[in-house]
Enzyme design. Structure first.
Site, PDB file in Angstrom:
ATOM      1  CG  HIS A  49      -2.169   0.827   1.067  1.00  0.00           C
ATOM      2  ND1 HIS A  49      -3.460   0.351   1.188  1.00  0.00           N
ATOM      3  CD2 HIS A  49      -2.294   2.152   0.816  1.00  0.00           C
ATOM      4  CE1 HIS A  49      -4.314   1.352   1.028  1.00  0.00           C
ATOM      5  NE2 HIS A  49      -3.645   2.455   0.796  1.00  0.00           N
TER       6      HIS A  49
ATOM      7  CD  GLU B 177      -6.857   3.504  -4.400  1.00  0.00           C
ATOM      8  OE1 GLU B 177      -6.138   4.515  -4.391  1.00  0.00           O
ATOM      9  OE2 GLU B 177      -8.014   3.514  -3.959  1.00  0.00           O
TER      10      GLU B 177
ATOM     11  CG  ASN C 227      -9.721   0.505  -3.023  1.00  0.00           C
ATOM     12  OD1 ASN C 227     -10.199  -0.546  -2.584  1.00  0.00           O
ATOM     13  ND2 ASN C 227      -8.485   0.895  -2.768  1.00  0.00           N
TER      14      ASN C 227
ATOM     15  CD  GLU D 272      -8.906   1.960   0.144  1.00  0.00           C
ATOM     16  OE1 GLU D 272      -9.134   3.150  -0.160  1.00  0.00           O
ATOM     17  OE2 GLU D 272      -7.769   1.468   0.145  1.00  0.00           O
TER      18      GLU D 272
END
Ligand code: GBH
Length: 442
Positions: free
Chosen positions: A116, A161, A286, A348
């Site tokens: 992350h 992401e 997300n 998310e």
């Protein structure tokens, strides 16, 4: 018996842990970036964050009270393999081992993310994601963690992401490592992230574990009375933002990137796309908001421009609140990829909003409305055939919101950053009741 729908919250190591130089952890790109003057709003420091490294047990108790059956957290690569490759730091692994045990004891399924955004700085100094060796180092680190936790953790997210890390960190320079590369080099970064995912997924799967990839997805909206140029811009943005990291893993090919003026993605070697193709057992989504995409201004250097969605509420961050965009995203994936699409997880979803703190009570009606609307949007997507297996609120505790420091509060639990006192907000009670109602045994 099929496994139950996962109701959880999500977090990330750098945003909550603190203890940046304890027990053998080495700096990540975010430690270094955050120390640059002007990088973080008001110079906020990530040094303490939520002190989760010391207060993890209190945070697990909060999860227990919330009634979630899953928890998404991330593992800090620079705690486990401080220099990125080579020597393993046992104390770092021990921390996540204790956390996983505590979760499992309470019937909470751990869903770790391996990356992350906190790349070990030593790897950045050796070229970071521009260097192909970084992908291999990621796979080796994945193997170390999987060997330690794989007996209790069956499902893993490789990257969070990658498109945001690529664009904000390597093109716009507003996230670590703060690079402003040109388009071909940015796409080289993308390829090495994809390769890292593919190599890590192979490590996980060879141990009988599932590999998920989490993307930030944002459905494209065209302006009213859109011109052909607006629509072309929308397609270019969609290829870059929504498909660059999804098409290769599901179809084995890159989306059409011709609008970016790059004939092919640099750094791709023979066999890479075969390795990446089909490398997911689940897709993490997300979702925050849709994007209004317009034809670019002349000379902007990008084949699109972003507009502002109006006529809807906005969060404290200024992001438009459009729950239907989540339904559209989940159904859109289902329609686009068909039988190539594995199960979906909303890994998310959440918002920053105003919190009124009064007499120990934190009222956050906007967050409650946001969550109710988006959970209903997941229901609508499932009714329309999307195979969604979980929903994770971003986030449990107010935390270090990257370049915004502590200004944006996304938590179900308020954190007083001076004292580290945790106070569940009204949204905590609401989410707890929603979960309880939906998981009740008749
Ligand atoms: C996630 O990124 C991260 O995974 C997480 O670490 C972070 O804390 C969380 O979200 C909250 O930010 O300009 O109005 O169109 C989110 C990535 C990129 C989503 C910017 C919203 C722009 C909104 N975000 N995007 S707007």
């Amino acid at each position: 018996m099929s496994s139950p729908f996962l109701w959880g919250t999500a977090s990330a190591a750098f945003q909550v842990e603190g203890a940046l130089s304890e027990d053998g952890r080495a700096p990540s790109v975010w430690d270094v970036f955050a120390a640059r003057p002007g990088a973080i709003r008001d110079g906020h420091s990530p040094a303490a964050a939520c002190d989760h490294y010391h207060r993890w047990s209190e945070d697990v108790d909060l999860l227990d009270r919330l009634g979630v059956n899953a928890y998404r957290f991330s593992i800090a690569w620079p705690r486990v393999v401080p220099r990125g490759s080579g020597a393993v730091n046992k104390a770092g692994l021990d921390f996540y081992d204790r956390l996983v045990d505590a979760l499992v004891e309470r019937g909470i399924t751990p869903l770790p993310t391996l990356f992350h955004w906190d790349l070990p700085q030593a790897l950045e100094d050796a070229g970071g994601w521009l260097a192909r060796d970084t992908s291999k180092a990621f796979a080796d680190y994945t193997a170390v963690v999987a060997d330690r936790l794989g007996d209790r953790v069956g499902r893993w997210i490789t990257l969070n992401e990658p498109v945001v890390h690529m664009a904000y960190g390597h093109a716009f320079g507003i996230h670590a490592p703060g690079r402003t590369l040109d388009v071909p080099e940015v796409l080289r970064v993308a390829h090495h992230l994809l390769l890292a995912h593919g190599l890590a997924a192979a490590e996980l799967r060879s141990r009988g574990l599932e590999a998920l990839l989490t993307n930030n997805l944002s459905p494209v909206r065209a302006p009213e009375h859109a011109t052909d140029a607006d629509l072309a811009a929308g397609a270019a943005y969609d290829a870059l933002h929504n498909r660059l990291f999804t098409d290769p893993v599901l179809t084995g090919a890159h989306p059409d990137l011709s609008a970016f003026g790059v004939p092919e993605v640099p750094g791709v070697r023979e066999g890479d796309l075969d390795l990446i193709s089909g490398s997911v057992d689940g897709i993490g989504v997300n979702y925050y908001n849709p994007s209004l995409v317009l034809a670019p201004e002349e000379g902007s250097g990008l084949p699109f421009a972003l507009g502002e969605i109006t006529g809807v509420p906005t969060t404290a961050f200024g992001w438009p609140v459009v729950p239907e965009g989540l339904t559209e995203t989940l159904v859109g994936l289902t329609d686009r990829y068909g039988s190539a699409l594995p199960p979906l997880y909303v890994t998310e979803n959440g918002c920053s909003c105003r919190d009124e703190v009064e007499d120990g009570r934190v009222t956050d009606p906007e967050r409650i409305a946001y969550l109710e609307g988006h959970i209903a949007a997941v229901d609508a997507a499932r009714e329309r055939g999307a195979d969604v297996r979980g929903y994770f609120v971003w986030t449990l505790t107010d935390n270090f919101e990257w370049a915004e420091g502590y200004h944006q509060r996304f938590g179900l639990v308020h954190v007083d950053h001076a004292t580290q006192t945790r106070t569940p907000k009204d949204s905590f009670a609401r989410y707890r009741d929603i979960i309880a109602a939906r998981t009740a045994v008749p």
